[in-house]
Write a protein that holds these residues in place. Structure first.
Motif, PDB file in Angstrom:
ATOM      1  N   ARG A 187     -57.623 -24.075  -7.394  1.00 25.42           N
ATOM      2  CA  ARG A 187     -58.501 -22.989  -7.837  1.00 25.42           C
ATOM      3  C   ARG A 187     -59.889 -23.516  -8.175  1.00 25.42           C
ATOM      4  NH1 ARG A 187     -54.780 -21.254 -12.633  1.00 25.42           N
ATOM      5  NH2 ARG A 187     -55.085 -23.451 -12.904  1.00 25.42           N
ATOM      6  N   SER A 188     -60.852 -22.603  -8.137  1.00 24.52           N
ATOM      7  CA  SER A 188     -62.210 -22.980  -8.531  1.00 24.52           C
ATOM      8  C   SER A 188     -62.522 -22.433  -9.920  1.00 24.52           C
ATOM      9  CB  SER A 188     -63.225 -22.469  -7.521  1.00 24.52           C
ATOM     10  OG  SER A 188     -63.196 -21.061  -7.482  1.00 24.52           O
ATOM     11  N   ARG A 189     -61.712 -21.490 -10.412  1.00 25.12           N
ATOM     12  CA  ARG A 189     -61.919 -20.901 -11.739  1.00 25.12           C
ATOM     13  C   ARG A 189     -60.661 -21.082 -12.570  1.00 25.12           C
ATOM     14  NH1 ARG A 189     -64.282 -14.951 -11.360  1.00 25.12           N
ATOM     15  NH2 ARG A 189     -64.119 -15.287 -13.583  1.00 25.12           N
ATOM     16  N   ASP A 190     -60.864 -21.063 -13.883  1.00 22.70           N
ATOM     17  CA  ASP A 190     -59.748 -21.166 -14.831  1.00 22.70           C
ATOM     18  C   ASP A 190     -58.926 -22.431 -14.626  1.00 22.70           C
ATOM     19  OD1 ASP A 190     -60.550 -18.719 -15.864  1.00 22.70           O
ATOM     20  OD2 ASP A 190     -59.203 -17.593 -14.551  1.00 22.70           O
ATOM     21  N   THR A 191     -59.597 -23.523 -14.336  1.00 24.81           N
ATOM     22  CA  THR A 191     -58.906 -24.802 -14.211  1.00 24.81           C
ATOM     23  C   THR A 191     -58.607 -25.341 -15.605  1.00 24.81           C
ATOM     24  OG1 THR A 191     -60.981 -26.036 -14.180  1.00 24.81           O
ATOM     25  CG2 THR A 191     -60.097 -25.319 -12.041  1.00 24.81           C
ATOM     26  N   LYS A 192     -57.713 -26.294 -15.697  1.00 24.33           N
ATOM     27  CA  LYS A 192     -57.347 -26.847 -17.001  1.00 24.33           C
ATOM     28  C   LYS A 192     -58.559 -27.445 -17.728  1.00 24.33           C
ATOM     29  CE  LYS A 192     -54.024 -29.773 -19.341  1.00 24.33           C
ATOM     30  NZ  LYS A 192     -52.883 -30.688 -19.196  1.00 24.33           N
ATOM     31  N   PRO A 193     -59.395 -28.268 -17.057  1.00 23.00           N
ATOM     32  CA  PRO A 193     -60.573 -28.795 -17.757  1.00 23.00           C
ATOM     33  C   PRO A 193     -61.509 -27.688 -18.247  1.00 23.00           C
ATOM     34  CG  PRO A 193     -60.204 -30.018 -15.740  1.00 23.00           C
ATOM     35  CD  PRO A 193     -59.254 -28.862 -15.727  1.00 23.00           C
ATOM     36  N   GLU A 194     -61.683 -26.642 -17.442  1.00 21.22           N
ATOM     37  CA  GLU A 194     -62.548 -25.542 -17.850  1.00 21.22           C
ATOM     38  C   GLU A 194     -61.968 -24.814 -19.062  1.00 21.22           C
ATOM     39  OE1 GLU A 194     -64.114 -21.275 -16.135  1.00 21.22           O
ATOM     40  OE2 GLU A 194     -63.625 -22.841 -14.677  1.00 21.22           O
ATOM     41  N   LEU A 195     -60.665 -24.611 -19.075  1.00 19.30           N
ATOM     42  CA  LEU A 195     -60.028 -23.940 -20.217  1.00 19.30           C
ATOM     43  C   LEU A 195     -60.157 -24.766 -21.492  1.00 19.30           C
ATOM     44  CD1 LEU A 195     -56.831 -22.468 -18.542  1.00 19.30           C
ATOM     45  CD2 LEU A 195     -58.902 -21.249 -19.246  1.00 19.30           C
ATOM     46  N   ILE A 196     -60.087 -26.073 -21.372  1.00 22.06           N
ATOM     47  CA  ILE A 196     -60.260 -26.955 -22.544  1.00 22.06           C
ATOM     48  C   ILE A 196     -61.652 -26.751 -23.139  1.00 22.06           C
ATOM     49  CG2 ILE A 196     -60.526 -29.374 -23.239  1.00 22.06           C
ATOM     50  CD1 ILE A 196     -58.274 -30.023 -21.201  1.00 22.06           C
ATOM     51  N   VAL A 197     -62.669 -26.759 -22.276  1.00 17.06           N
ATOM     52  CA  VAL A 197     -64.048 -26.586 -22.750  1.00 17.06           C
ATOM     53  C   VAL A 197     -64.227 -25.198 -23.346  1.00 17.06           C
ATOM     54  CG1 VAL A 197     -66.461 -26.462 -22.008  1.00 17.06           C
ATOM     55  CG2 VAL A 197     -64.993 -28.286 -21.149  1.00 17.06           C
ATOM     56  N   ARG A 198     -63.698 -24.175 -22.690  1.00 13.63           N
ATOM     57  CA  ARG A 198     -63.852 -22.808 -23.183  1.00 13.63           C
ATOM     58  C   ARG A 198     -63.203 -22.623 -24.548  1.00 13.63           C
ATOM     59  NH1 ARG A 198     -62.108 -19.583 -17.846  1.00 13.63           N
ATOM     60  NH2 ARG A 198     -61.131 -18.246 -19.401  1.00 13.63           N
ATOM     61  N   ARG A 199     -61.993 -23.130 -24.714  1.00 11.92           N
ATOM     62  CA  ARG A 199     -61.303 -22.983 -26.012  1.00 11.92           C
ATOM     63  C   ARG A 199     -62.068 -23.698 -27.117  1.00 11.92           C
ATOM     64  NH1 ARG A 199     -56.162 -24.158 -22.948  1.00 11.92           N
ATOM     65  NH2 ARG A 199     -55.408 -22.085 -22.410  1.00 11.92           N
ATOM     66  N   PHE A 200     -62.574 -24.885 -26.815  1.00  9.03           N
ATOM     67  CA  PHE A 200     -63.328 -25.627 -27.825  1.00  9.03           C
ATOM     68  C   PHE A 200     -64.586 -24.871 -28.230  1.00  9.03           C
ATOM     69  CE2 PHE A 200     -66.835 -28.449 -28.856  1.00  9.03           C
ATOM     70  CZ  PHE A 200     -66.319 -29.087 -29.981  1.00  9.03           C
ATOM     71  N   LEU A 201     -65.359 -24.431 -27.249  1.00  8.62           N
ATOM     72  CA  LEU A 201     -66.606 -23.739 -27.560  1.00  8.62           C
ATOM     73  C   LEU A 201     -66.336 -22.459 -28.346  1.00  8.62           C
ATOM     74  CD1 LEU A 201     -68.622 -24.206 -24.257  1.00  8.62           C
ATOM     75  CD2 LEU A 201     -68.967 -25.360 -26.436  1.00  8.62           C
ATOM     76  N   TRP A 202     -65.316 -21.705 -27.949  1.00 12.50           N
ATOM     77  CA  TRP A 202     -65.001 -20.446 -28.646  1.00 12.50           C
ATOM     78  C   TRP A 202     -64.599 -20.730 -30.093  1.00 12.50           C
ATOM     79  CZ3 TRP A 202     -65.971 -15.719 -26.808  1.00 12.50           C
ATOM     80  CH2 TRP A 202     -65.508 -14.637 -27.549  1.00 12.50           C
ATOM     81  N   SER A 203     -63.816 -21.782 -30.305  1.00 13.04           N
ATOM     82  CA  SER A 203     -63.377 -22.108 -31.665  1.00 13.04           C
ATOM     83  C   SER A 203     -64.545 -22.542 -32.552  1.00 13.04           C
ATOM     84  CB  SER A 203     -62.323 -23.213 -31.637  1.00 13.04           C
ATOM     85  OG  SER A 203     -62.899 -24.463 -31.304  1.00 13.04           O
ATOM     86  N   ARG A 204     -65.607 -23.045 -31.946  1.00 11.93           N
ATOM     87  CA  ARG A 204     -66.799 -23.468 -32.682  1.00 11.93           C
ATOM     88  C   ARG A 204     -67.830 -22.355 -32.840  1.00 11.93           C
ATOM     89  NH1 ARG A 204     -67.816 -28.866 -33.631  1.00 11.93           N
ATOM     90  NH2 ARG A 204     -65.806 -29.868 -33.924  1.00 11.93           N
ATOM     91  N   GLY A 205     -67.521 -21.165 -32.338  1.00 13.99           N
ATOM     92  CA  GLY A 205     -68.425 -20.038 -32.505  1.00 13.99           C
ATOM     93  C   GLY A 205     -69.436 -19.852 -31.393  1.00 13.99           C
ATOM     94  N   PHE A 206     -69.347 -20.627 -30.333  1.00 13.33           N
ATOM     95  CA  PHE A 206     -70.242 -20.462 -29.191  1.00 13.33           C
ATOM     96  C   PHE A 206     -69.700 -19.324 -28.333  1.00 13.33           C
ATOM     97  CE2 PHE A 206     -70.777 -24.947 -30.297  1.00 13.33           C
ATOM     98  CZ  PHE A 206     -72.150 -25.031 -30.379  1.00 13.33           C
ATOM     99  N   ARG A 207     -70.563 -18.412 -27.951  1.00 10.09           N
ATOM    100  CA  ARG A 207     -70.155 -17.295 -27.111  1.00 10.09           C
ATOM    101  C   ARG A 207     -70.809 -17.446 -25.743  1.00 10.09           C
ATOM    102  NH1 ARG A 207     -66.765 -17.699 -30.287  1.00 10.09           N
ATOM    103  NH2 ARG A 207     -66.323 -16.242 -31.980  1.00 10.09           N
ATOM    104  N   TYR A 208     -70.080 -17.090 -24.717  1.00  7.61           N
ATOM    105  CA  TYR A 208     -70.521 -17.373 -23.362  1.00  7.61           C
ATOM    106  C   TYR A 208     -70.037 -16.302 -22.404  1.00  7.61           C
ATOM    107  CZ  TYR A 208     -65.791 -19.168 -23.617  1.00  7.61           C
ATOM    108  OH  TYR A 208     -64.442 -19.289 -23.851  1.00  7.61           O
ATOM    109  N   ARG A 209     -70.608 -16.330 -21.218  1.00  9.96           N
ATOM    110  CA  ARG A 209     -70.164 -15.508 -20.096  1.00  9.96           C
ATOM    111  C   ARG A 209     -69.554 -16.445 -19.053  1.00  9.96           C
ATOM    112  NH1 ARG A 209     -70.789  -9.989 -21.077  1.00  9.96           N
ATOM    113  NH2 ARG A 209     -72.633  -9.738 -22.359  1.00  9.96           N
ATOM    114  N   LEU A 210     -68.640 -15.903 -18.270  1.00  2.49           N
ATOM    115  CA  LEU A 210     -67.980 -16.704 -17.248  1.00  2.49           C
ATOM    116  C   LEU A 210     -68.579 -16.427 -15.873  1.00  2.49           C
ATOM    117  CD1 LEU A 210     -64.260 -16.257 -18.283  1.00  2.49           C
ATOM    118  CD2 LEU A 210     -65.757 -18.177 -18.778  1.00  2.49           C
ATOM    119  N   CYS A 211     -68.779 -17.476 -15.087  1.00  2.00           N
ATOM    120  CA  CYS A 211     -69.167 -17.391 -13.667  1.00  2.00           C
ATOM    121  C   CYS A 211     -70.211 -16.315 -13.394  1.00  2.00           C
ATOM    122  CB  CYS A 211     -67.932 -17.161 -12.797  1.00  2.00           C
ATOM    123  SG  CYS A 211     -66.745 -18.488 -12.908  1.00  2.00           S
ATOM    124  N   SER A 212     -71.339 -16.440 -14.006  1.00  2.00           N
ATOM    125  CA  SER A 212     -72.401 -15.450 -13.839  1.00  2.00           C
ATOM    126  C   SER A 212     -72.904 -15.445 -12.400  1.00  2.00           C
ATOM    127  CB  SER A 212     -73.559 -15.758 -14.789  1.00  2.00           C
ATOM    128  OG  SER A 212     -74.632 -14.900 -14.544  1.00  2.00           O
TER     129      SER A 212
END
Length: 165
Positions: free
Chosen positions: A17-42
Motif C-alpha cells: 500500500r501507499s497509504r496507511d502503512t505501519k510507519p505512517e500510522l506510528i507517526v500519525r498516532r504520535f503527532l495526534w497524541s501530542r496535540g498536532f492536527r493534520y490532514r491526510l494525503c492532501s
C-alpha cells in the motif's frame, strides 16, 4: 530464502500500500497524541504529502527506504533480478521527491521526510521527539518573523506612556 515465481512476486509487490502503512500510522498516532492536527494525503499540494499540518505550513512524507532509495540504509538494496528496471524506478522516485520538495518550498511550505528505518527499534523515540521539536521550532520561527521588532530605539519601547503625576 524462499524463491517466488514471477506471478507470486508480482502479487506481493502489487499488494504493497501507499497509504496507511505501519510507519505512517506510528507517526500519525504520535503527532495526534501530542496535540498536532493534520490532514491526510492532501490533493491540493504537489506530491500528495502523507501529512499536512496547515498551522505549521509543513508537509510530512513518511518514506519507505526501499521505494525511495534511502542511501546507506540496510533496508535498501536493489533486487538481483530485473535490476535495470528497479534502478530506473527508484531514481525516478528520487527525482520526483526532490521536485516536489522544491515546489513546496517555492509555495512557502516546509517539508520533512521521515524514513522507515528511523522508526524501528531504539531509534523510534528519538525520531518522533525530534519531529515534534522541529515542528515547534518551525512554528515559533515563522511566527517571530511575522512580527518584526519596532523601528528605532533600543528595543525597549513602551506600548503606552507612563501616567503623569
Amino acid at each position: 530464502m524462499k524463491q517466488l515465481t514471477p506471478e507470486q512476486r508480482h502479487r506481493n509487490m502489487a499488494a504493497i500500500r501507499s497509504r496507511d502503512t505501519k510507519p505512517e500510522l506510528i507517526v500519525r498516532r504520535f503527532l495526534w497524541s501530542r496535540g498536532f492536527r493534520y490532514r491526510l494525503c492532501s490533493d491540493r499540494l504537489p506530491g500528495h504529502p502523507d501529512l499536512v499540518l496547515r498551522k505549521y505550513r509543513t508537509c510530512i512524507f513518511v518514506n519507505g527506504c526501499f521505494w525511495h532509495g534511502h542511501e546507506n540504509c540496510s533496508r535498501y538494496s536493489l533486487p538481483k533480478t530485473n535490476t535495470r528496471f528497479w534502478e530506473e524506478k527508484i531514481e525516478r522516485n528520487r527525482r520526483r521527491d526532490a521536485d516536489v520538495q522544491q515546489k513546496l518550498a517555492q509555495m512557502g511550505w516546509h517539508s520533512i521526510v521521515v524514513w522507515e528505518c528511523t522508526l524501528k527499534g531504539s531509534r523510534r523515540a528519538a525520531t518522533l521527539e525530534s519531529l515534534a521539536f522541529t515542528l515547534n521550532h518551525i512554528f515559533l520561527r515563522d511566527r517571530s518573523s511575522a512580527y518584526p521588532a519596532p523601528a528605532g530605539g533600543d528595543g525597549l519601547d513602551m506600548a503606552a506612556e507612563e501616567a503623569a503625576e
